[in-house]
Scaffold this motif. Structure first.
Motif, PDB file in Angstrom:
ATOM      1  N   LYS A 109       0.802  -1.220   0.000  1.00 51.72           N
ATOM      2  CA  LYS A 109       0.000   0.000   0.000  1.00 51.72           C
ATOM      3  C   LYS A 109       0.843   1.281   0.000  1.00 51.72           C
ATOM      4  CE  LYS A 109      -3.977  -2.057  -0.098  1.00 51.72           C
ATOM      5  NZ  LYS A 109      -4.815  -1.962  -1.316  1.00 51.72           N
ATOM      6  N   ASP A 110       2.137   1.142   0.074  1.00 58.70           N
ATOM      7  CA  ASP A 110       3.008   2.328   0.007  1.00 58.70           C
ATOM      8  C   ASP A 110       3.247   2.645  -1.462  1.00 58.70           C
ATOM      9  OD1 ASP A 110       3.756   2.798   2.919  1.00 58.70           O
ATOM     10  OD2 ASP A 110       4.283   0.675   2.663  1.00 58.70           O
ATOM     11  N   ALA A 111       2.663   3.733  -1.930  1.00 56.18           N
ATOM     12  CA  ALA A 111       2.624   3.983  -3.374  1.00 56.18           C
ATOM     13  C   ALA A 111       3.362   5.247  -3.795  1.00 56.18           C
ATOM     14  CB  ALA A 111       1.165   4.061  -3.833  1.00 56.18           C
ATOM     15  N   TRP A 112       3.759   5.219  -5.070  1.00 56.64           N
ATOM     16  CA  TRP A 112       4.371   6.379  -5.718  1.00 56.64           C
ATOM     17  C   TRP A 112       3.655   6.586  -7.045  1.00 56.64           C
ATOM     18  CZ3 TRP A 112       8.836   8.685  -3.435  1.00 56.64           C
ATOM     19  CH2 TRP A 112       9.323   9.804  -4.120  1.00 56.64           C
ATOM     20  N   VAL A 113       3.243   7.822  -7.320  1.00 49.72           N
ATOM     21  CA  VAL A 113       2.493   8.149  -8.530  1.00 49.72           C
ATOM     22  C   VAL A 113       3.417   8.776  -9.569  1.00 49.72           C
ATOM     23  CG1 VAL A 113       0.556   9.455  -9.492  1.00 49.72           C
ATOM     24  CG2 VAL A 113       0.409   8.531  -7.152  1.00 49.72           C
ATOM     25  N   PHE A 114       3.282   8.336 -10.811  1.00 50.11           N
ATOM     26  CA  PHE A 114       4.016   8.924 -11.926  1.00 50.11           C
ATOM     27  C   PHE A 114       3.045   9.388 -13.004  1.00 50.11           C
ATOM     28  CE2 PHE A 114       7.640   6.367 -10.411  1.00 50.11           C
ATOM     29  CZ  PHE A 114       8.715   7.225 -10.641  1.00 50.11           C
ATOM     30  N   GLN A 219      -8.662  10.765  -9.421  1.00 49.96           N
ATOM     31  CA  GLN A 219      -8.033   9.452  -9.577  1.00 49.96           C
ATOM     32  C   GLN A 219      -7.153   9.114  -8.373  1.00 49.96           C
ATOM     33  OE1 GLN A 219      -8.667   7.213 -12.060  1.00 49.96           O
ATOM     34  NE2 GLN A 219     -10.225   8.696 -12.668  1.00 49.96           N
ATOM     35  N   ARG A 220      -6.426  10.092  -7.880  1.00 48.45           N
ATOM     36  CA  ARG A 220      -5.605   9.858  -6.685  1.00 48.45           C
ATOM     37  C   ARG A 220      -6.494   9.549  -5.493  1.00 48.45           C
ATOM     38  NH1 ARG A 220      -2.740  14.476  -8.591  1.00 48.45           N
ATOM     39  NH2 ARG A 220      -3.765  15.734  -6.973  1.00 48.45           N
ATOM     40  N   SER A 221      -7.612  10.270  -5.395  1.00 48.94           N
ATOM     41  CA  SER A 221      -8.544  10.037  -4.294  1.00 48.94           C
ATOM     42  C   SER A 221      -9.069   8.603  -4.326  1.00 48.94           C
ATOM     43  CB  SER A 221      -9.704  11.032  -4.375  1.00 48.94           C
ATOM     44  OG  SER A 221     -10.615  10.855  -3.313  1.00 48.94           O
ATOM     45  N   LEU A 230      -0.083   7.586  -0.557  1.00 50.46           N
ATOM     46  CA  LEU A 230       0.662   8.240  -1.633  1.00 50.46           C
ATOM     47  C   LEU A 230       1.838   9.014  -1.045  1.00 50.46           C
ATOM     48  CD1 LEU A 230      -2.361   9.562  -3.748  1.00 50.46           C
ATOM     49  CD2 LEU A 230      -1.297   7.291  -3.757  1.00 50.46           C
ATOM     50  N   HIS A 231       2.969   8.351  -1.018  1.00 48.27           N
ATOM     51  CA  HIS A 231       4.158   8.989  -0.436  1.00 48.27           C
ATOM     52  C   HIS A 231       4.794   9.996  -1.388  1.00 48.27           C
ATOM     53  CE1 HIS A 231       4.286   6.428   3.118  1.00 48.27           C
ATOM     54  NE2 HIS A 231       4.072   5.383   2.333  1.00 48.27           N
ATOM     55  N   GLY A 232       4.810   9.663  -2.672  1.00 49.38           N
ATOM     56  CA  GLY A 232       5.459  10.534  -3.639  1.00 49.38           C
ATOM     57  C   GLY A 232       4.683  10.644  -4.937  1.00 49.38           C
ATOM     58  N   ASN A 233       4.912  11.745  -5.658  1.00 48.11           N
ATOM     59  CA  ASN A 233       4.263  11.968  -6.944  1.00 48.11           C
ATOM     60  C   ASN A 233       5.254  12.703  -7.834  1.00 48.11           C
ATOM     61  OD1 ASN A 233       2.547  12.368  -9.082  1.00 48.11           O
ATOM     62  ND2 ASN A 233       1.133  13.732  -8.004  1.00 48.11           N
TER      63      ASN A 233
END
Length: 326
Positions: A109-114, A219-221, A230-233
């Motif tokens: 569940k620890d995610a990073w968004v690109f 979408q992030r929500s 969401l740790h990083g984006n």
């Protein structure tokens, strides 16, 4: 009764024009006011262009349409001379340094968004052939480029992506591309060296017409509601990073200068006009509206503008609206 209805429609359109466009006109007047190039604080076009680029990257320039023609040579040097790659490497190093401070829970569940375009995939070859952003965005041309599926990855983004995967982050890709482009986007990403993402989020039918900030925030929500942290984006546009359901840390790639942004106000105006009139935009505005995902089909969900006195009057108002926001 017909005259009364026609008058009511005309009155409504005039009111819409007054309420929506007044701020847009003011914004346009300000944005079209000639900036000093050889003024007291700038000794050359080169220094002006560096200042302009900095203003865009820091979001101080706000909404803008195209790269100033006098700055094309400066941008060409920036992208092809190696400085862009160096800048991206610095951002990637800071992002990885932060990522290493995150305590990974091990539950996925620890995610990073690109973001995808200009973040993971480079469309520089497309922009080289189209004036480095000095020409108005053309959705048809860009789609033709996308479906070729030949956009390469960035060395820095590949290192960052791989590094995050090795640390244990779940990768979420969030792009403004349409759902219809999923297959070619997946193939292009694989060919460029990206594998193992958990989600690739693209614009669906329900997302058409939404401003980028709203669409990406929603979408992030959705991801947050699924339990992701969401740790990083990482993205090249401010619209990739702003809004709600934002990440703990955002890392902006220096690249928004070749992808002009459209204000949410302008997006809203286009959407209202499309819903009201249901008309195909003029040739010089189609690309802008298409970039925002605004569906405009003649006679659909709107007033069909007939070739009569009322239709001509409304057509004139429509063109005034368009001219005021473009």
């Amino acid at each position: 009764m017909a005259c009364s209805r026609n008058s009511l429609v005309s009155f409504f359109i005039l009111g819409l024009f007054t309420v929506l466009i007044s701020p847009a006109i003011s914004s346009r007047v300000l944005s079209s006011t000639k900036r000093p190039v050889n003024g007291e604080s700038r000794s050359s076009v080169a220094s002006y262009c560096e200042s302009w680029r900095l203003a865009v990257e820091t979001n101080n320039a706000g909404t803008w349409k195209v790269v100033p023609s006098k700055c094309v040579s400066s941008l060409e040097t920036y992208y092809n001379g190696g400085q862009f790659d160096k800048d991206y490497n610095v951002v990637a190093r800071y992002a990885l340094a932060f990522a290493k401070t995150v305590k990974i829970g091990g539950d996925g569940k620890d995610a990073w968004v690109f973001d995808v375009d200009e973040t993971l995939l480079s469309n520089l070859e497309y922009y080289k052939a189209n004036g480095y952003g000095s020409e108005p965005y053309n959705s048809k041309k860009f789609h033709e480029w996308v479906v070729q599926g030949t956009a390469p990855g960035f060395d820095a983004s590949l290192k960052l992506y791989t590094g995050l995967k090795n640390i244990g982050f779940t990768i979420i890709l969030l792009t403004g591309r349409d759902e219809a482009e999923r297959r070619i986007t997946e193939k292009n990403l694989h060919d460029a060296g990206y594998f193992g993402w958990e989600h690739l989020l693209l614009r669906g039918h329900e997302d058409q017409g939404k401003a980028a900030v709203k669409y990406k925030s929603e979408q992030r929500s959705r991801m947050v509601k699924k339990g992701y942290i969401l740790h990083g984006n990482t993205g090249d546009q401010w619209s990739d990073l702003q809004g709600f359901a934002v990440a703990d840390r955002s890392f902006k790639i220096l690249g928004s200068i070749i992808s002009a942004t459209i204000s949410e106000q302008t997006s809203y105006i286009f959407t209202v006009m499309c819903r009201l009139f249901g008309f195909p935009l003029r040739d010089d505005t189609t690309a802008v509206a298409s970039k925002m995902g605004v569906p405009c089909v003649e006679g659909q969900n709107g007033i069909l503008l007939k070739d009569n006195s009322q239709g001509k009057e409304l057509n004139g108002m429509r063109d005034m609206l368009l001219s005021s926001v473009l």
